[in-house]
Design a protein around this motif. Structure first.
Motif, PDB file in Angstrom:
ATOM      1  N   GLY A 102       0.812  -1.213   0.000  1.00  0.00           N
ATOM      2  CA  GLY A 102       0.000   0.000   0.000  1.00  0.00           C
ATOM      3  C   GLY A 102       0.847   1.265   0.000  1.00  0.00           C
ATOM      4  O   GLY A 102       0.532   2.236  -0.695  1.00  0.00           O
ATOM      5  N   ALA A 103       1.943   1.246   0.772  1.00  0.00           N
ATOM      6  CA  ALA A 103       2.829   2.411   0.811  1.00  0.00           C
ATOM      7  C   ALA A 103       3.483   2.647  -0.549  1.00  0.00           C
ATOM      8  O   ALA A 103       3.631   3.799  -0.985  1.00  0.00           O
ATOM      9  N   ALA A 104       3.873   1.577  -1.228  1.00  0.00           N
ATOM     10  CA  ALA A 104       4.481   1.727  -2.553  1.00  0.00           C
ATOM     11  C   ALA A 104       3.469   2.279  -3.555  1.00  0.00           C
ATOM     12  O   ALA A 104       3.804   3.141  -4.370  1.00  0.00           O
ATOM     13  N   ILE A 105       2.245   1.812  -3.486  1.00  0.00           N
ATOM     14  CA  ILE A 105       1.192   2.323  -4.382  1.00  0.00           C
ATOM     15  C   ILE A 105       0.958   3.811  -4.123  1.00  0.00           C
ATOM     16  O   ILE A 105       0.842   4.609  -5.064  1.00  0.00           O
ATOM     17  N   GLU A 106       0.893   4.198  -2.847  1.00  0.00           N
ATOM     18  CA  GLU A 106       0.687   5.616  -2.510  1.00  0.00           C
ATOM     19  C   GLU A 106       1.840   6.472  -3.014  1.00  0.00           C
ATOM     20  O   GLU A 106       1.623   7.581  -3.524  1.00  0.00           O
ATOM     21  N   ALA A 107       3.084   5.985  -2.879  1.00  0.00           N
ATOM     22  CA  ALA A 107       4.236   6.749  -3.349  1.00  0.00           C
ATOM     23  C   ALA A 107       4.200   6.916  -4.860  1.00  0.00           C
ATOM     24  O   ALA A 107       4.504   7.998  -5.388  1.00  0.00           O
ATOM     25  N   GLU A 111       3.953  10.465  -6.956  1.00  0.00           N
ATOM     26  CA  GLU A 111       4.837  10.841  -8.059  1.00  0.00           C
ATOM     27  C   GLU A 111       4.036  11.135  -9.332  1.00  0.00           C
ATOM     28  O   GLU A 111       4.348  12.061 -10.070  1.00  0.00           O
ATOM     29  N   ALA A 112       2.979  10.361  -9.576  1.00  0.00           N
ATOM     30  CA  ALA A 112       2.147  10.592 -10.759  1.00  0.00           C
ATOM     31  C   ALA A 112       1.421  11.931 -10.657  1.00  0.00           C
ATOM     32  O   ALA A 112       1.296  12.656 -11.653  1.00  0.00           O
ATOM     33  N   ARG A 113       0.929  12.275  -9.444  1.00  0.00           N
ATOM     34  CA  ARG A 113       0.278  13.582  -9.262  1.00  0.00           C
ATOM     35  C   ARG A 113       1.265  14.722  -9.492  1.00  0.00           C
ATOM     36  O   ARG A 113       0.925  15.745 -10.103  1.00  0.00           O
ATOM     37  N   THR A 114       2.500  14.550  -8.999  1.00  0.00           N
ATOM     38  CA  THR A 114       3.529  15.572  -9.199  1.00  0.00           C
ATOM     39  C   THR A 114       3.820  15.744 -10.688  1.00  0.00           C
ATOM     40  O   THR A 114       3.916  16.877 -11.181  1.00  0.00           O
ATOM     41  N   LEU A 115       3.956  14.641 -11.402  1.00  0.00           N
ATOM     42  CA  LEU A 115       4.192  14.701 -12.842  1.00  0.00           C
ATOM     43  C   LEU A 115       3.022  15.372 -13.549  1.00  0.00           C
ATOM     44  O   LEU A 115       3.212  16.214 -14.430  1.00  0.00           O
ATOM     45  N   HIS A 116       1.804  15.033 -13.135  1.00  0.00           N
ATOM     46  CA  HIS A 116       0.614  15.632 -13.747  1.00  0.00           C
ATOM     47  C   HIS A 116       0.605  17.141 -13.515  1.00  0.00           C
ATOM     48  O   HIS A 116       0.303  17.913 -14.427  1.00  0.00           O
ATOM     49  N   ALA A 117       0.954  17.572 -12.310  1.00  0.00           N
ATOM     50  CA  ALA A 117       0.982  19.006 -12.010  1.00  0.00           C
ATOM     51  C   ALA A 117       2.046  19.717 -12.840  1.00  0.00           C
ATOM     52  O   ALA A 117       1.819  20.825 -13.339  1.00  0.00           O
ATOM     53  N   GLN A 118       3.208  19.085 -13.006  1.00  0.00           N
ATOM     54  CA  GLN A 118       4.267  19.700 -13.803  1.00  0.00           C
ATOM     55  C   GLN A 118       3.865  19.798 -15.272  1.00  0.00           C
ATOM     56  O   GLN A 118       4.096  20.811 -15.919  1.00  0.00           O
ATOM     57  N   VAL A 119       3.268  18.730 -15.791  1.00  0.00           N
ATOM     58  CA  VAL A 119       2.854  18.738 -17.198  1.00  0.00           C
ATOM     59  C   VAL A 119       1.743  19.764 -17.406  1.00  0.00           C
ATOM     60  O   VAL A 119       1.757  20.520 -18.371  1.00  0.00           O
ATOM     61  N   THR A 120       0.797  19.826 -16.468  1.00  0.00           N
ATOM     62  CA  THR A 120      -0.286  20.797 -16.568  1.00  0.00           C
ATOM     63  C   THR A 120       0.260  22.220 -16.488  1.00  0.00           C
ATOM     64  O   THR A 120      -0.153  23.093 -17.252  1.00  0.00           O
ATOM     65  N   GLY A 121       1.215  22.444 -15.591  1.00  0.00           N
ATOM     66  CA  GLY A 121       1.823  23.772 -15.470  1.00  0.00           C
ATOM     67  C   GLY A 121       2.583  24.158 -16.725  1.00  0.00           C
ATOM     68  O   GLY A 121       2.549  25.307 -17.161  1.00  0.00           O
ATOM     69  N   THR A 122       3.269  23.217 -17.347  1.00  0.00           N
ATOM     70  CA  THR A 122       4.016  23.505 -18.568  1.00  0.00           C
ATOM     71  C   THR A 122       3.069  23.795 -19.726  1.00  0.00           C
ATOM     72  O   THR A 122       3.339  24.651 -20.549  1.00  0.00           O
ATOM     73  N   ILE A 123       1.952  23.108 -19.760  1.00  0.00           N
ATOM     74  CA  ILE A 123       0.986  23.340 -20.845  1.00  0.00           C
ATOM     75  C   ILE A 123       0.328  24.709 -20.686  1.00  0.00           C
ATOM     76  O   ILE A 123       0.173  25.441 -21.661  1.00  0.00           O
TER      77      ILE A 123
END
Length: 153
Positions: A102-107, A111-123
């Motif tokens: 469960g901890a690995a899935i949450e991590a 990371e996926a949310r962080t990537l999504h935020a970065q991609v959204t910010g770049t767009i």
């Protein structure tokens, strides 16, 4: 987002999935072995009951009672083995493995949310992604403009 973190979390996830599968497989194999042994004993119990029926027809008392008692005891032992085989796996091992999973899935989700935020910010702001690259280039351009031209000898 750090790809090393994603790889580390995926490795942890993979290892915990392997541990969980190994624990479940061991439990399944032990249970299957005990059930097979219980089935063998139940077969002997059935044979003893059949033997007791045979002795009932041939002789009336002593051999019949002995065979019936042995058949009954074999069925009781088989039932006890079935009860032991139906036990759930040890709680601590599977709980720990599920917790790490469960901890690995949450991590990975973080990371996926962080990537999504970065991609959204770049767009939404494409120049904000180029700004860290432009600052050193502007400094180099300013320095090259300030230097006086070198006179030929």
């Amino acid at each position: 987002m750090n790809t090393e973190n994603i790889i580390k979390h995926l490795r942890v996830l993979w290892r915990t999935d392997r541990i969980i599968a190994d624990i479940r497989l061991r439990h399944l194999l032990i249970g299957l072995g005990l059930r097979a042994f219980a089935a063998l004993i139940a077969t002997f119990g059935l044979l003893m009951l059949e033997l007791s029926a045979y002795f009932a027809l041939v002789q009336i008392w002593s051999a019949i009672v002995a065979a019936a008692i042995l058949g009954t005891i074999n069925f009781v032992v088989a039932a006890m083995l079935f009860v032991v085989a139906a036990r759930p796996p040890s709680g601590r091992e599977i709980e720990l493995a599920n917790e790490i999973h469960g901890a690995a899935i949450e991590a990975i989700q973080l990371e996926a949310r962080t990537l999504h935020a970065q991609v959204t910010g770049t767009i939404h702001h494409p120049l904000s992604g180029l700004l860290p690259l432009l600052a050193p280039l502007v400094a180099i351009a300013v320095k090259s403009l300030r230097k006086p031209p070198v006179a030929p000898p």
